[in-house]
Design an enzyme around this catalytic site. Structure first.
Site, short mmCIF file in Angstrom:
data_model
loop_
_atom_site.label_atom_id
_atom_site.label_comp_id
_atom_site.label_asym_id
_atom_site.label_seq_id
_atom_site.Cartn_x
_atom_site.Cartn_y
_atom_site.Cartn_z
CD GLU A 203 5.83 -21.04 10.55
OE1 GLU A 203 6.17 -20.56 11.70
OE2 GLU A 203 6.66 -21.79 10.02
CB ALA B 228 6.79 -21.09 3.41
C1 LIG Z 1 3.20 -27.35 3.94
C2 LIG Z 1 4.09 -26.45 4.93
C3 LIG Z 1 4.78 -25.37 4.27
C4 LIG Z 1 5.57 -24.67 4.91
C5 LIG Z 1 5.65 -24.26 6.63
C6 LIG Z 1 6.39 -23.01 6.64
C7 LIG Z 1 5.83 -21.85 6.75
C8 LIG Z 1 6.33 -20.72 6.56
O1 LIG Z 1 7.52 -20.48 6.83
S1 LIG Z 1 5.53 -19.20 6.56
C9 LIG Z 1 6.54 -17.95 6.46
C10 LIG Z 1 7.15 -17.89 8.05
N1 LIG Z 1 8.03 -16.46 7.77
C11 LIG Z 1 7.67 -15.49 8.31
O2 LIG Z 1 6.37 -15.01 8.65
C12 LIG Z 1 8.51 -14.17 8.19
C13 LIG Z 1 8.06 -13.14 7.50
N2 LIG Z 1 8.93 -12.13 7.32
C14 LIG Z 1 9.36 -11.10 8.21
O3 LIG Z 1 9.00 -11.04 9.38
C15 LIG Z 1 10.23 -10.03 7.77
O4 LIG Z 1 9.94 -9.92 6.43
C16 LIG Z 1 11.50 -10.21 7.86
C17 LIG Z 1 12.22 -10.42 9.71
C18 LIG Z 1 12.10 -11.57 7.28
C19 LIG Z 1 12.60 -9.22 7.27
O5 LIG Z 1 12.12 -8.00 7.88
P1 LIG Z 1 12.66 -6.58 7.37
O6 LIG Z 1 14.06 -6.78 7.05
O7 LIG Z 1 11.96 -5.61 8.08
O8 LIG Z 1 12.09 -6.90 5.79
P2 LIG Z 1 10.80 -6.63 5.23
O9 LIG Z 1 9.79 -7.27 6.18
O10 LIG Z 1 10.39 -5.29 4.58
O11 LIG Z 1 10.99 -7.68 4.08
C20 LIG Z 1 11.69 -7.64 2.84
C21 LIG Z 1 10.84 -7.95 1.39
O12 LIG Z 1 10.88 -9.55 1.74
C22 LIG Z 1 9.47 -9.73 1.61
N3 LIG Z 1 9.27 -11.27 2.48
C23 LIG Z 1 9.82 -11.18 3.73
N4 LIG Z 1 9.56 -12.58 4.23
C24 LIG Z 1 8.85 -12.92 3.10
C25 LIG Z 1 8.26 -14.26 2.94
N5 LIG Z 1 8.45 -15.25 3.92
N6 LIG Z 1 7.79 -14.95 1.99
C26 LIG Z 1 7.53 -13.88 0.99
N7 LIG Z 1 8.06 -12.42 0.93
C27 LIG Z 1 8.72 -12.20 2.08
C28 LIG Z 1 8.69 -8.69 2.35
O13 LIG Z 1 7.23 -8.92 1.87
C29 LIG Z 1 9.46 -7.42 1.44
O14 LIG Z 1 9.06 -7.49 0.34
P3 LIG Z 1 8.98 -6.14 -0.49
O15 LIG Z 1 10.23 -5.52 -0.55
O16 LIG Z 1 8.58 -6.35 -2.01
O17 LIG Z 1 8.07 -4.96 0.29
#
Ligand SMILES: CC/C=C\C/C=C/C(=O)SCCNC(=O)CCNC(=O)[C@H](O)C(C)(C)COP(=O)(O)OP(=O)(O)OC[C@H]1O[C@@H](n2cnc3c(N)ncnc32)[C@H](O)[C@@H]1OP(=O)(O)O
Length: 726
Positions: free
Chosen positions: A124, A61
């Site tokens: 999460e 998400a």
């Molecule tokens: C009603 C119920 C509904 C839903 C249930 C579901 C819930 C969820 O899914 S909660 C989200 C769970 N996911 C995460 O926690 C993953 C989070 N992300 C990461 O761990 C990492 O970003 C990655 C492993 C996906 C990638 O790592 P890396 O390659 O080192 O890049 P960055 O971390 O620098 O990320 C790049 C860029 O993307 C943005 N970003 C990453 N994940 C998300 C996200 N889930 N939502 C929004 N944005 C995300 C991150 O902020 C970076 O952005 P910037 O370049 O602007 O800094």
């Protein structure tokens, strides 16, 4: 959004598309739902493959949605049910990452194929939530309770090979995953799918389910240290063992909503973005990550193989950077070499469990020397000798003569002036502070301190080095103690003053540990060694032989001073290393702290000697005086431009000082307490202790309160605005 196409004559391919990580925004979810309905309605489509754009399935998400007013509309669960109910086989092609809601989408599919490099997980819990799209109910049905509990309550990423062993995926491929998924989908056309629908499966039973769950709960609670999400994740999984699928989903939703509206989820999500925000560094003179490029570091050197140097060498080896370790003589070199090899062997063993290897026996990768000439060809040196300006200057002067002109020179210091060190070199623009935290191969924080002449390229190179070492680099300005230790000083100072006034070390530690710190200030001081601060205070002329005769015992430079830590050191109580400090230990080097009756009577004699009236100090006062003094210093740091935003201070505190992440860091915490409340309390304590400048509220804090307590994101914009309310 999601792109809908044909992968083969009868297979529709739905490609999640939302760069950079295909987060499931409301638009992506709508497009996924539309794609599924279109495939269902089209009689020529007999099977479906779901994949992600640019080699990434999905990071789950869009985390920003959870703090937006539209969060209620994030109906991922029903879309996953739609996938699962499909009469046409649906295959997930997992490349790169399938995390959170991304993995939950894959769990709704009938089959999962992963690329060998892919990682999967339900992280999460790390952002204060639980897998709220039926993941807590499907995953245990697929891989059993113990594995599901581990994955969901830790949030760890599972590599594809392990996922295959666990049964999380059906196949792992090294080739094009989407093509493999389309082939599988084609083969599955017309085959029965009932047994592949996870919601219809029972949760595999354990012979000792009740005992297993109660033991697991204890472990989860212990690890959580006050964080709510791991325990609620546990409750949701437990529900899967007790309830039919639909009721389990209802329970999951109920628990998810509790977390979603909790302050902890907000704090953890803030921390997630703060960590990424600090990567985009800027300095007051306009240098920034946008315009500066890092130089490659093909070979590095570390000078000094004491505790810090050993950890730094280990981090560099783990980052696959060839490294030379240098010591002053053969005896120190041999001791250092043995210690480094031991650390590396331990790290190699840990990595083997994740099917990774660590190559450190090759001299091209790791070399030890006492000869500075060996450093002629390195691209970067990290000096990690002990905190002595004269010694550091001598080394930097030597390095500046020996190292190639383009080499970067870093100093691992926790407080010393970077400009003074740079001044003895022929390249001050390539000198930078790199403050590692102990143990350096474990702690994630790297405080990166630029001096007056440090070039943007040098900053960018140090930041890149932090990244390859898997550390969080935070760029800060040069001042005594930089950010972390400068804020720590008023905190520990208050802790000691509280002892003078009536508290015991264990009282103060308990309050701060209950708040969520991994370790309170006195246990921390015993662990680090009281002699470290003692040496620094002697250097500053605050104690020891250089103290002017006749200086009042409890006053320095006109302000309150507590000689308590000095008195303990004079008695040889250096903490764990001597078996006695603020606590007593089972032996010298022991780790189990016990309150010490000797300290209690020592404190009461001290209070009598100095005619200090003992009073009962409640938990609120302990917490507020320690934390608010630290926070006020944080506001001064922001006002002086030493850090470019409150996120920097928070990332430093979470990753280097054991600040509880679920409280978001000190500045985020301040915003939740409310700046007017903090100001009022500081004013009260400052009136009670007029000789303690650290309790006087920062002018910047006052300004923000006068401006109406703006949200944290806006604080920096008030720095240069004129205010006539001050
Ligand atoms: C009603 C119920 C509904 C839903 C249930 C579901 C819930 C969820 O899914 S909660 C989200 C769970 N996911 C995460 O926690 C993953 C989070 N992300 C990461 O761990 C990492 O970003 C990655 C492993 C996906 C990638 O790592 P890396 O390659 O080192 O890049 P960055 O971390 O620098 O990320 C790049 C860029 O993307 C943005 N970003 C990453 N994940 C998300 C996200 N889930 N939502 C929004 N944005 C995300 C991150 O902020 C970076 O952005 P910037 O370049 O602007 O800094």
């Amino acid at each position: 959004m999601a792109q809908y196409a044909r992968g083969a004559a009868a297979v529709a391919v739905i490609r999640l598309r939302n760069p950079p990580v295909n987060a499931l925004s409301l638009t992506v979810l709508q497009a996924l739902e539309d794609g599924l309905k279109r495939a269902d309605a089209d009689p020529s489509v007999k099977a479906v493959t779901i994949c992600g754009e640019n080699g990434k399935f999905s990071a789950g998400a869009d985390i920003r949605v959870f703090s937006s007013p539209k969060k209620q509309g994030l109906g991922l669960g029903p879309i996953i049910s739609l996938i699962e109910r499909s009469e046409k086989p649906v295959v997930a092609a997992i490349e790169g990452i399938a995390l959170g809601g991304g993995l939950e989408v894959a769990l709704g599919c009938h089959y999962r194929i992963a690329h060998v490099q892919a990682r999967m997980g339900l992280p999460e819990v790390t952002i204060g939530l639980l897998p709220g799209a039926e993941g807590t109910q499907r995953l245990p049905r697929l891989i059993g309770i113990p594995a599901a509990l581990d994955i969901i309550t830790t949030g760890r990423h599972v590599p594809a090979t392990e996922a295959l062993k666990l049964g999380l995926v059906d196949e792992v491929v090294e080739e094009n995953t989407v093509e493999a998924a389309i082939r599988l989908a084609t083969k599955l056309i017309g085959q029965p799918l009932g047994h592949r629908r996870l919601s219809l499966r029972p949760v595999p039973r354990l012979p000792n389910m009740e005992a297993f769950l109660s033991d697991a709960l204890m472990k989860v609670k212990k690890r959580a240290q006050g964080c709510l999400a791991p325990e609620l994740c546990f409750q949701a999984i437990k529900a899967a063992t007790e309830l039919p699928f639909a009721d389990g989903v209802r329970k999951e939703r109920e628990l998810f909503n509790i977390l979603l509206t909790s302050g902890q989820a907000k704090a953890l999500q803030y921390a997630f973005f703060a960590e990424r925000a600090v990567e985009k560094w800027t300095t007051p003179n306009g240098a920034s990550w946008k315009s500066a490029s890092p130089q490659p570091i093909r070979k590095a050197a570390v000078i000094g193989l004491g505790t810090m140097g050993r950890g730094i060498v280990t981090s560099l080896v783990k980052a696959k950077i060839p490294v030379v370790g240098l010591e002053q003589d053969l005896e120190y070199l041999n001791t250092g070499r043995k210690a480094v090899m031991l650390l590396l062997e331990r790290e190699a063993m840990k990595m083997e469990q994740g099917a990774q290897t660590l190559d450190f026996h090759n001299p091209a990768r790791l070399q030890f020397t006492v000869d500075f000439d060996v450093l002629r060809d390195v691209d970067l040196v990290i000096e990690a000798v002990f905190e002595n300006m004269a010694l550091k200057k001598e080394i930097f002067n030597k390095l500046s003569r020996i190292c190639k002109p383009e080499a970067f020179l870093c100093t691992n210091t926790s407080a010393l002036n970077i400009d003074e060190i740079a001044s003895v070199t022929n390249r001050p623009q390539q000198v930078i502070g790199t403050h590692f935290f102990s143990p350096a191969h474990v702690m994630r924080l790297l405080e990166i301190i630029y001096g007056r002449h440090t070039s943007p390229t040098t900053i960018a190179t140090a930041m890149q080095l932090a990244k390859v070492m898997k550390k969080v680099g935070v760029v800060v300005g040069n001042c005594f103690g930089f950010v972390g230790n400068r804020m720590m000083f008023p905190y520990t100072q208050q802790a000691v003053f509280l002892l003078e006034e009536g508290s015991r070390p264990e009282d103060v530690d308990r309050v701060l540990e209950d708040f969520g710190f991994k370790i309170g200030p006195f246990r921390m001081s015993d662990l680090a060694g009281l002699d470290v601060g003692w040496r620094s205070r002697k250097d500053q002329g605050l104690t020891g032989p250089s103290l002017a005769p006749g200086t009042p015992a409890r006053q320095r430079r006109g302000y309150r001073y507590s000689p308590l830590p000095d008195l303990l050191c004079e008695k040889g109580r250096f903490g764990q290393k001597t078996g006695k400090g603020w606590y007593q230990y089972e032996k010298a080097g022991g780790r189990i702290s016990k309150p010490d009756p000797w300290i209690h009577s020592f404190l009461s004699e001290y209070r009598d000697t100095h005619q200090i009236k003992t009073r009962f100090i409640d938990q609120e006062e302990i917490l507020e005086r320690c934390l608010f003094a630290l926070i006020s210093e944080g506001f001064d740091i922001l006002a002086e431009g030493i850090a470019s935003g409150p996120e920097h201070l928070d990332v430093i505190y979470i990753n280097g000082y054991g600040w509880p992440k679920h409280r978001g860091g000190p500045m985020f915490y301040a915003s939740t307490v409310g700046l007017p409340n903090i100001l009022a309390k500081l004013q009260k304590y400052s009136e009670m202790h007029p000789d303690v400048p650290q309790l006087r509220p920062s002018a910047f804090l006052k300004k923000l309160v006068a401006m109406g307590n703006p949200p944290l994101n806006d604080w920096m914009s008030y720095l240069h605005r004129q205010s006539n309310k001050l």
